[in-house]
Design an enzyme around this catalytic site. Structure first.
Site, PDB file in Angstrom:
ATOM      1  N   LYS A 122       0.839  -1.227   0.000  1.00 57.93           N
ATOM      2  CA  LYS A 122       0.000   0.000   0.000  1.00 57.93           C
ATOM      3  C   LYS A 122       0.860   1.258   0.000  1.00 57.93           C
ATOM      4  CE  LYS A 122       0.508  -0.976   4.488  1.00 57.93           C
ATOM      5  NZ  LYS A 122       0.270  -2.060   5.367  1.00 57.93           N
ATOM      6  N   GLU A 142      -4.573  -5.901  -5.518  1.00 50.26           N
ATOM      7  CA  GLU A 142      -5.759  -6.153  -4.687  1.00 50.26           C
ATOM      8  C   GLU A 142      -5.439  -6.191  -3.196  1.00 50.26           C
ATOM      9  OE1 GLU A 142      -9.314  -6.755  -5.639  1.00 50.26           O
ATOM     10  OE2 GLU A 142      -9.091  -6.144  -3.561  1.00 50.26           O
ATOM     11  N   GLY A 176      -6.417  -6.346   2.940  1.00 46.11           N
ATOM     12  CA  GLY A 176      -5.935  -7.734   3.012  1.00 46.11           C
ATOM     13  C   GLY A 176      -6.729  -8.680   2.131  1.00 46.11           C
ATOM     14  N   ILE A 210      -9.949  -8.832   1.681  1.00 47.91           N
ATOM     15  CA  ILE A 210     -11.258  -8.349   1.197  1.00 47.91           C
ATOM     16  C   ILE A 210     -11.132  -7.889  -0.257  1.00 47.91           C
ATOM     17  CG2 ILE A 210     -13.106  -6.655   1.557  1.00 47.91           C
ATOM     18  CD1 ILE A 210     -12.032  -6.270   4.414  1.00 47.91           C
ATOM     19  N   GLY A 249      -0.214 -10.109  19.452  1.00 44.93           N
ATOM     20  CA  GLY A 249       0.293 -10.044  18.080  1.00 44.93           C
ATOM     21  C   GLY A 249      -0.597  -9.231  17.150  1.00 44.93           C
ATOM     22  N   LYS A 283      -3.975   3.767   2.528  1.00 49.49           N
ATOM     23  CA  LYS A 283      -5.105   3.025   1.959  1.00 49.49           C
ATOM     24  C   LYS A 283      -6.210   3.982   1.503  1.00 49.49           C
ATOM     25  CE  LYS A 283      -3.927  -0.917   4.845  1.00 49.49           C
ATOM     26  NZ  LYS A 283      -4.107  -1.501   6.183  1.00 49.49           N
TER      27      LYS A 283
HETATM   28  N1  LIG Z   1       1.245  -8.953   6.767  1.00 53.51           N
HETATM   29  C1  LIG Z   1       0.003  -8.644   6.381  1.00 53.51           C
HETATM   30  O1  LIG Z   1      -0.978  -9.062   6.992  1.00 53.51           O
HETATM   31  C2  LIG Z   1      -0.190  -7.768   5.165  1.00 53.51           C
HETATM   32  C3  LIG Z   1      -1.503  -7.462   4.749  1.00 53.51           C
HETATM   33  C4  LIG Z   1      -1.711  -6.684   3.617  1.00 53.51           C
HETATM   34  C5  LIG Z   1      -0.609  -6.205   2.921  1.00 53.51           C
HETATM   35  N2  LIG Z   1       0.661  -6.474   3.369  1.00 53.51           N
HETATM   36  C6  LIG Z   1       1.786  -5.938   2.612  1.00 53.51           C
HETATM   37  O2  LIG Z   1       2.528  -7.012   2.066  1.00 53.51           O
HETATM   38  C7  LIG Z   1       3.899  -6.666   1.998  1.00 53.51           C
HETATM   39  C8  LIG Z   1       4.722  -7.735   2.734  1.00 53.51           C
HETATM   40  O3  LIG Z   1       4.316  -7.772   4.089  1.00 53.51           O
HETATM   41  P1  LIG Z   1       4.783  -8.951   5.055  1.00 53.51           P
HETATM   42  O4  LIG Z   1       3.992  -8.790   6.304  1.00 53.51           O
HETATM   43  O5  LIG Z   1       4.758 -10.249   4.334  1.00 53.51           O
HETATM   44  O6  LIG Z   1       6.317  -8.516   5.343  1.00 53.51           O
HETATM   45  P2  LIG Z   1       7.482  -9.362   5.991  1.00 53.51           P
HETATM   46  O7  LIG Z   1       6.930 -10.525   6.753  1.00 53.51           O
HETATM   47  O8  LIG Z   1       8.371  -8.410   6.694  1.00 53.51           O
HETATM   48  O9  LIG Z   1       8.266  -9.961   4.727  1.00 53.51           O
HETATM   49  C9  LIG Z   1       9.123  -9.203   3.921  1.00 53.51           C
HETATM   50  C10 LIG Z   1       9.913 -10.160   3.044  1.00 53.51           C
HETATM   51  O10 LIG Z   1      10.721  -9.404   2.138  1.00 53.51           O
HETATM   52  C11 LIG Z   1      12.093  -9.793   2.267  1.00 53.51           C
HETATM   53  N3  LIG Z   1      12.906  -8.598   2.037  1.00 53.51           N
HETATM   54  C12 LIG Z   1      12.741  -7.374   2.600  1.00 53.51           C
HETATM   55  N4  LIG Z   1      13.656  -6.512   2.112  1.00 53.51           N
HETATM   56  C13 LIG Z   1      14.404  -7.207   1.223  1.00 53.51           C
HETATM   57  C14 LIG Z   1      15.509  -6.880   0.394  1.00 53.51           C
HETATM   58  N5  LIG Z   1      16.019  -5.638   0.378  1.00 53.51           N
HETATM   59  N6  LIG Z   1      16.021  -7.841  -0.400  1.00 53.51           N
HETATM   60  C15 LIG Z   1      15.506  -9.100  -0.395  1.00 53.51           C
HETATM   61  N7  LIG Z   1      14.450  -9.464   0.370  1.00 53.51           N
HETATM   62  C16 LIG Z   1      13.907  -8.531   1.170  1.00 53.51           C
HETATM   63  C17 LIG Z   1      12.227 -10.370   3.666  1.00 53.51           C
HETATM   64  O11 LIG Z   1      13.334 -11.264   3.715  1.00 53.51           O
HETATM   65  P3  LIG Z   1      13.627 -12.162   5.043  1.00 53.51           P
HETATM   66  O12 LIG Z   1      12.509 -13.148   5.115  1.00 53.51           O
HETATM   67  O13 LIG Z   1      14.922 -12.807   4.802  1.00 53.51           O
HETATM   68  O14 LIG Z   1      13.623 -11.197   6.190  1.00 53.51           O
HETATM   69  C18 LIG Z   1      10.866 -11.059   3.830  1.00 53.51           C
HETATM   70  O15 LIG Z   1      10.905 -12.344   3.248  1.00 53.51           O
HETATM   71  C19 LIG Z   1       4.018  -5.259   2.583  1.00 53.51           C
HETATM   72  O16 LIG Z   1       3.971  -4.305   1.569  1.00 53.51           O
HETATM   73  C20 LIG Z   1       2.770  -5.151   3.453  1.00 53.51           C
HETATM   74  O17 LIG Z   1       2.327  -3.822   3.617  1.00 53.51           O
HETATM   75  C21 LIG Z   1       0.877  -7.256   4.467  1.00 53.51           C
END
Ligand SMILES: NC(=O)c1ccc[n+]([C@@H]2O[C@H](COP(=O)([O-])OP(=O)(O)OC[C@H]3O[C@@H](n4cnc5c(N)ncnc54)[C@H](OP(=O)(O)O)[C@@H]3O)[C@@H](O)[C@H]2O)c1
Length: 427
Positions: free
Chosen positions: A104, A128, A133, A135, A186, A204
């Site tokens: 986002k 999307e 998330g 929805i 959490g 958003k």
């Molecule tokens: N979590 C949710 O519920 C949710 C919901 C809606 C949208 N989102 C969006 O989805 C995206 C991901 O969220 P997330 O919660 O999955 O984040 P996360 O758990 O922190 O995962 C980030 C991933 O990216 C990798 N990474 C970060 N910087 C990097 C770099 N410079 N080079 C290579 N790999 C890199 C990390 O590697 P490592 O694993 O080695 O640390 C990790 O695997 C974000 O934009 C977030 O806003 C998340």
């Protein structure tokens, strides 16, 4: 032909997606007719322990390798943040690869530029999961409702703050106590600033408003107020007046232009958004022909978010197979963003005043001079002090602020203890 997929990131969302792409490859193929093959996954640390063990031959720590791999036709950006995600997405689009992102922050800050880039090369850029998330809301806005001149999009788009406000309203919890509990469960980050300050919701809101009204709204044009200063006593007073407090992202379009704001808001307890509890999200959409629509469900979490990303991956893969160029789904045109001071809303105001004759008349006069008309007043005395609760009629933001500022000159005023906007369809 197999569609080669590259992942930028494999954390909460990427990990849940990867598991399904790998473990369910056959089943997905049977359902969709597509062969989706993961060919590269970039992470920061190759040795990190993960819920889903990524096959070693797919892993790299160099995200450029994913974007530059000729066998990768579709890049999924789930690393988050503006850098390096933004440049990687741009490079992938320039190289003619379809991109799916859940980011986002990136889409709010650079969405229109990246969508232009995608249009130039004729590929898809789908997002999307960036709002709400699991929805479905981006696709309804850009496809199903593409012909509707929408007038309002209003939603609960941050699960953390909705959880905190639910605890405050249902159990009388104080903000700090609710926050500590949410962190233990959490539901809130160790540093909850982005959530409680409203900045996550601002990104958003900017995306929703831009898509709903076809005019680019930048996050800096969205008014923001968080929930850090919300007091349990106002949540309780609101309940006695028939309101529930929510952190709302509200985007309105009227003749004067577009207003987009994020702030704590009292909604009528009968409004569908009032019933959205805990970490759930919901987006309420209004248009002249379609009427009122409500989209609700899990606004975050690996599983639900990965479902939204996977839907985009399937869609983008179908388009890659269908032909050389994709017609852009989103187009932006001109539109006026109304300065926030001009926006109009009702207010709840709580004052601590001296319990003396003439107090009400003095306060009413100050509001009247600022062109704010009071709809109803309640007074509760405690010794020589009284609490005055007021609900105003619709008032301009600037006028309400002037009214509140002018109260400071009154000897009878002890404190303007709270002023909270009210979203109510009642006159
Ligand atoms: N979590 C949710 O519920 C949710 C919901 C809606 C949208 N989102 C969006 O989805 C995206 C991901 O969220 P997330 O919660 O999955 O984040 P996360 O758990 O922190 O995962 C980030 C991933 O990216 C990798 N990474 C970060 N910087 C990097 C770099 N410079 N080079 C290579 N790999 C890199 C990390 O590697 P490592 O694993 O080695 O640390 C990790 O695997 C974000 O934009 C977030 O806003 C998340």
């Amino acid at each position: 032909m197999a569609i080669g997929i590259g992942l930028l990131g494999s954390g909460v969302v990427g990990g849940a997606l990867l598991r399904r792409l790998i473990e369910d490859r056959q089943a997905l193929g049977a359902r969709t007719g597509l062969d989706l093959e993961v060919r590269k996954v970039a992470v920061r640390s190759v040795d990190k322990a993960r819920d889903f063990t990524i096959p070693r031959h797919l892993l790299t720590t160099d995200p450029e390798e994913v974007v530059g791999d000729p066998g990768v036709h579709l890049v999924v950006e789930v690393m988050g943040g503006l850098n390096p995600a933004g440049e990687l997405v741009r490079k992938a689009l320039r190289a003619g690869k379809a991109v799916v992102t859940a980011n986002k922050e990136l889409m709010a800050a650079r969405g229109s530029e990246l969508l232009d880039e995608a249009a130039k090369t004729g590929v898809s850029l789908l997002f999307e999961a960036s709002v709400g998330g699991g929805i479905p809301i981006i696709r309804p806005l850009t496809e199903t409702l593409a012909g509707e001149p929408l007038s309002r999009v209003m939603g609960i788009v941050n699960g953390t703050t909705n959880y905190l406000l639910t605890r405050m309203s249902e159990d009388g919890a104080q903000f700090e106590d609710a926050l500590h509990e949410a962190q233990a469960k959490g539901y809130a980050e160790a540093d909850p600033t982005a959530d409680v300050s409203g900045s996550d919701a601002v990104a958003k809101a900017a995306i929703l408003a831009s898509l709903a009204f076809g005019t680019v709204v930048h996050p800096a044009q969205v008014y923001r107020e968080g929930i850090e200063d919300v007091q349990a006593v106002d949540v309780a007073y609101g309940a006695t007046l028939g309101y529930v407090l929510k952190l709302l992202a509200i985007a309105d379009k009227a003749e004067e232009g577009i207003t987009v704001r994020v702030h704590p808001t009292f909604v009528d307890s009968s409004h569908p958004l009032a019933a959205v509890r805990g970490v759930a999200n919901a987006v309420f959409v209004e248009g002249p022909e379609v009427g009122e629509l409500l989209f609700s469900g899990p606004g975050a979490g690996g599983g639900p978010t990965a479902t939204a990303v996977l839907g985009d991956v399937i869609d983008a893969a179908r388009e890659l197979l269908a032909g050389p160029r994709v017609t852009p789904r989103v187009r932006f045109g001109p539109g006026r963003i109304v300065p926030f001071e001009e926006s109009i809303t009702k207010w709840y105001v709580r004052l601590r005043v001296l319990d003396a004759p003439g107090v009400l008349a003095a306060v009413a006069a100050a509001f009247g001079q600022a062109d704010v008309s009071i709809k109803s007043v309640w007074q509760e005395g405690r010794g020589d002090e009284a609490t005055l609760l007021m609900i105003t009629h619709d008032a301009k933001e600037a006028n309400l602020r002037a009214a509140v500022a002018s109260l400071a000159d009154l000897d009878i005023l002890k404190e303007v203890a709270a002023s909270i906007r009210v979203q109510s369809d009642e006159p």
